[in-house]
Write a protein that holds these residues in place. Sequence first.
Motif, PDB file in Angstrom:
ATOM      1  N   ARG A 197       0.721  -1.111  -0.102  1.00  0.00           N
ATOM      2  CA  ARG A 197       0.189   0.023   0.038  1.00  0.00           C
ATOM      3  C   ARG A 197       0.869   1.274   0.039  1.00  0.00           C
ATOM      4  O   ARG A 197       0.444   2.150  -0.908  1.00  0.00           O
ATOM      5  CB  ARG A 197      -0.980  -0.026   1.290  1.00  0.00           C
ATOM      6  N   LYS A 198       1.792   1.216   0.677  1.00  0.00           N
ATOM      7  CA  LYS A 198       2.745   2.550   0.930  1.00  0.00           C
ATOM      8  C   LYS A 198       3.535   2.634  -0.284  1.00  0.00           C
ATOM      9  O   LYS A 198       3.825   3.754  -0.939  1.00  0.00           O
ATOM     10  CB  LYS A 198       3.665   2.276   2.120  1.00  0.00           C
ATOM     11  N   ASP A 199       3.936   1.673  -1.071  1.00  0.00           N
ATOM     12  CA  ASP A 199       4.715   1.662  -2.195  1.00  0.00           C
ATOM     13  C   ASP A 199       3.847   2.363  -3.282  1.00  0.00           C
ATOM     14  O   ASP A 199       4.272   2.756  -4.313  1.00  0.00           O
ATOM     15  CB  ASP A 199       5.318   0.351  -2.720  1.00  0.00           C
ATOM     16  N   ALA A 200       2.577   2.034  -3.088  1.00  0.00           N
ATOM     17  CA  ALA A 200       1.501   2.646  -4.157  1.00  0.00           C
ATOM     18  C   ALA A 200       1.308   3.997  -3.758  1.00  0.00           C
ATOM     19  O   ALA A 200       0.204   4.740  -4.455  1.00  0.00           O
ATOM     20  CB  ALA A 200       0.144   1.861  -4.098  1.00  0.00           C
ATOM     21  N   ASP A 201       1.614   4.570  -2.659  1.00  0.00           N
ATOM     22  CA  ASP A 201       1.400   5.897  -2.176  1.00  0.00           C
ATOM     23  C   ASP A 201      -0.203   6.039  -2.066  1.00  0.00           C
ATOM     24  O   ASP A 201      -0.780   7.126  -2.125  1.00  0.00           O
ATOM     25  CB  ASP A 201       1.812   6.987  -3.285  1.00  0.00           C
ATOM     26  N   LEU A 202      -0.732   5.238  -1.183  1.00  0.00           N
ATOM     27  CA  LEU A 202      -2.209   5.079  -0.831  1.00  0.00           C
ATOM     28  C   LEU A 202      -2.224   5.217   0.784  1.00  0.00           C
ATOM     29  O   LEU A 202      -1.553   4.546   1.254  1.00  0.00           O
ATOM     30  CB  LEU A 202      -2.826   4.151  -1.333  1.00  0.00           C
ATOM     31  N   THR A 203      -3.226   6.113   1.210  1.00  0.00           N
ATOM     32  CA  THR A 203      -3.577   6.119   2.442  1.00  0.00           C
ATOM     33  C   THR A 203      -4.373   4.970   2.691  1.00  0.00           C
ATOM     34  O   THR A 203      -5.001   4.163   1.723  1.00  0.00           O
ATOM     35  CB  THR A 203      -4.120   7.316   3.070  1.00  0.00           C
ATOM     36  N   GLY A 204      -4.602   4.532   4.170  1.00  0.00           N
ATOM     37  CA  GLY A 204      -5.461   3.381   4.319  1.00  0.00           C
ATOM     38  C   GLY A 204      -6.777   3.891   3.975  1.00  0.00           C
ATOM     39  O   GLY A 204      -7.602   2.904   3.563  1.00  0.00           O
ATOM     40  N   ARG A 205      -7.327   4.937   4.141  1.00  0.00           N
ATOM     41  CA  ARG A 205      -8.750   5.304   3.821  1.00  0.00           C
ATOM     42  C   ARG A 205      -8.893   5.378   2.301  1.00  0.00           C
ATOM     43  O   ARG A 205     -10.009   4.859   1.665  1.00  0.00           O
ATOM     44  CB  ARG A 205      -8.980   6.758   4.269  1.00  0.00           C
TER      45      ARG A 205
END
Length: 282
Positions: free
Chosen positions: A20-28
Amino acid sequence: MTTPVRQAREALGATLREIRKDADLTGRALAAACGWHFTKVSKIEHGTTMPSEPDIRAWCQACGAADQVLDLIATARAVESMYIEWQRHMRAGMKRSQTQAIPLYERTRQFRVYENTVLPGLFHTAEYAAAIFRFWNEFLELPNDVDESVAARLERQHILYTGHRRFSFVLEEQTLRTQVGGPDVMVGQLDRLLAVMSLSRVSVGIIPAGGVRHCLAQGSFWIFDDTRVEVESISAGLDITRPREVAVHAKAFALLQESAVHGAAARQLIQRALAELQEDRE
């Protein structure tokens, strides 16, 4: 849930968090993309919720990591299957658990074993093994096959003397002092430990109770070559085959070896425990 299973779920969650972090996405943002409640992402990443296979596919799709789907699904299946309830596994008696392990023992060339409470089965005398089996037989309400289980365990010890195998054991000093079967049984068992230590293919290190520690491992484990780790708890067994997790246990074992004393110093600890037992018998 046992600690090892929880750790395996947390490791899977950590991998998904990195994706998720590698995709630069927040959890929300990830939850919205997948159509989930925003708390689901956090629960999966912290190992409190186990992701389903559709969850993993949706996660990777939203993060542009479709190439990791199959590996993650395989990991999730392994986490689910590695938890084995002892009552179900041993419903036909404890002898089965002893004989089922024989093929694994036969094909293993390097054993690395860490025990923190009792001595490993490959060292057991008949009396020590019987005391352990009697406890588990009563505790888990299993069919009474203590004698057959002891015989199977002793038969399995032949691998100490056959083939081209190497054995490295690290024992907490507590294993020398945990009273199993009473002082007479313990004296015989510690004598047996001293005898096995003389085998050229066997290395035994003992971590002194007050010694400097380089690893804070919390539970016993066995490493079979570089392919499998077995961890046992009161109610379940855990088989670990994921290379990264096997490597983590191998790293821990190396640090435990560094914490241990070997050779004459290890024998001195055993002799001290024997002397105390002799005093208790007088």
